[in-house]
Design an enzyme around this catalytic site. Structure first.
Site, mmCIF file in Angstrom:
data_model
loop_
_atom_site.group_PDB
_atom_site.id
_atom_site.type_symbol
_atom_site.label_atom_id
_atom_site.label_comp_id
_atom_site.label_asym_id
_atom_site.label_seq_id
_atom_site.Cartn_x
_atom_site.Cartn_y
_atom_site.Cartn_z
ATOM 1 C CD GLU A 88 -1.365 0.001 3.667
ATOM 2 O OE1 GLU A 88 -2.466 -0.514 3.425
ATOM 3 O OE2 GLU A 88 -1.039 0.433 4.800
ATOM 4 C CG HIS A 89 3.830 1.663 2.512
ATOM 5 N ND1 HIS A 89 4.330 0.549 3.141
ATOM 6 C CD2 HIS A 89 2.942 2.231 3.372
ATOM 7 C CE1 HIS A 89 3.779 0.445 4.340
ATOM 8 N NE2 HIS A 89 2.942 1.442 4.501
ATOM 9 C CG HIS A 90 6.529 1.946 -2.503
ATOM 10 N ND1 HIS A 90 6.740 1.221 -1.351
ATOM 11 C CD2 HIS A 90 7.311 3.050 -2.410
ATOM 12 C CE1 HIS A 90 7.616 1.842 -0.590
ATOM 13 N NE2 HIS A 90 7.977 2.957 -1.194
ATOM 14 C CG HIS A 156 7.818 -6.732 0.159
ATOM 15 N ND1 HIS A 156 6.641 -6.163 0.572
ATOM 16 C CD2 HIS A 156 7.954 -7.875 0.879
ATOM 17 C CE1 HIS A 156 6.081 -6.920 1.507
ATOM 18 N NE2 HIS A 156 6.866 -7.951 1.716
ATOM 19 C CB CYS A 158 8.372 -1.246 -2.884
ATOM 20 S SG CYS A 158 8.119 -2.050 -1.303
HETATM 21 ZN ZN ZN Z 1 6.276 -0.788 -0.691
#
Ligand code: ZN
Length: 200
Positions: A88-90, A156, A158
């Protein structure tokens, strides 16, 4: 008649997303009108709806739809369940495997339902830590088992494509309830998921 599964997308959502992704292409310096990109915004619009379909699904309803009374009280382990999610951050993918066990207390569920519960929580914007607990709680709340264990191992993008660029790191999260909070049961589960019994 042969099996035929059709895909359905919400028209308004598809149009709205398509419009926004055209703007995104412009903003990153692309030409959304060039041949290779003409249909890209619509493709992303559909892919995004597919990858976030978990928002409209109910893990507890899925488990309740295949709940059977069974006097089994041995550990049931489903391991190596593939999962694909997005952080949800990237909004970049993270992917890996989930290993799940529970000890029934009168009720069992279909094995495929366990895998579907993973998809319900994976197909939305997530953090691995929260997803691990959400999967555990869905099983705990519907089957009322003596114990539930969830371990997720994931990579991940990201972290791999940007930021610290650590290509080989893997994140492991776990959540344990009931019998699995006790060392011997937890240890038996961890041994089972790390063994290669089923692989020749
Ligand atoms: Zn991320």
């Amino acid at each position: 008649m042969a099996y035929n599964k059709t895909e359905q997308y919400d028209e308004q959502t598809t149009l709205g997303l398509t419009d926004h992704y055209k703007k995104v292409l412009n903003l990153i310096g692309e030409d959304p009108e060039r041949e290779g990109l003409l249909k890209t915004p619509e493709r992303i619009a559909k892919a995004m709806q597919y990858m976030t379909q978990g928002y409209s699904q109910d893990a507890r309803a899925i488990l309740n739809s295949a709940k059977f009374h069974e006097p089994v009280s041995e550990m049931i382990v489903v391991k190596d369940i593939e999962l694909y999610s997005m952080c949800e951050h990237h909004m970049l993918p993270f992917f890996g495997k989930a290993h799940i066990a529970y000890i029934p207390n009168g009720w069992i569920t279909g094995l495929s339902k366990i895998a579907r519960v993973v998809d319900v929580y994976a197909r939305r914007l997530q953090v691995q830590e929260r997803m691990t607990v959400e999967i555990m709680n869905a099983i705990k709340d519907t089957l009322n088992p003596l114990g539930v264990a969830v371990v997720i191992e994931a990579q991940h993008l990201c972290m791999m494509m940007r930021g610290v660029q650590k290509q080989n790191s893997e994140t492991t999260t776990s959540a344990f309830f009931g019998e699995f909070e006790k060392y011997p049961t937890r240890n038996e589960f961890l041994k089972l998921i790390s063994s290669n019994l089923s692989r020749k």
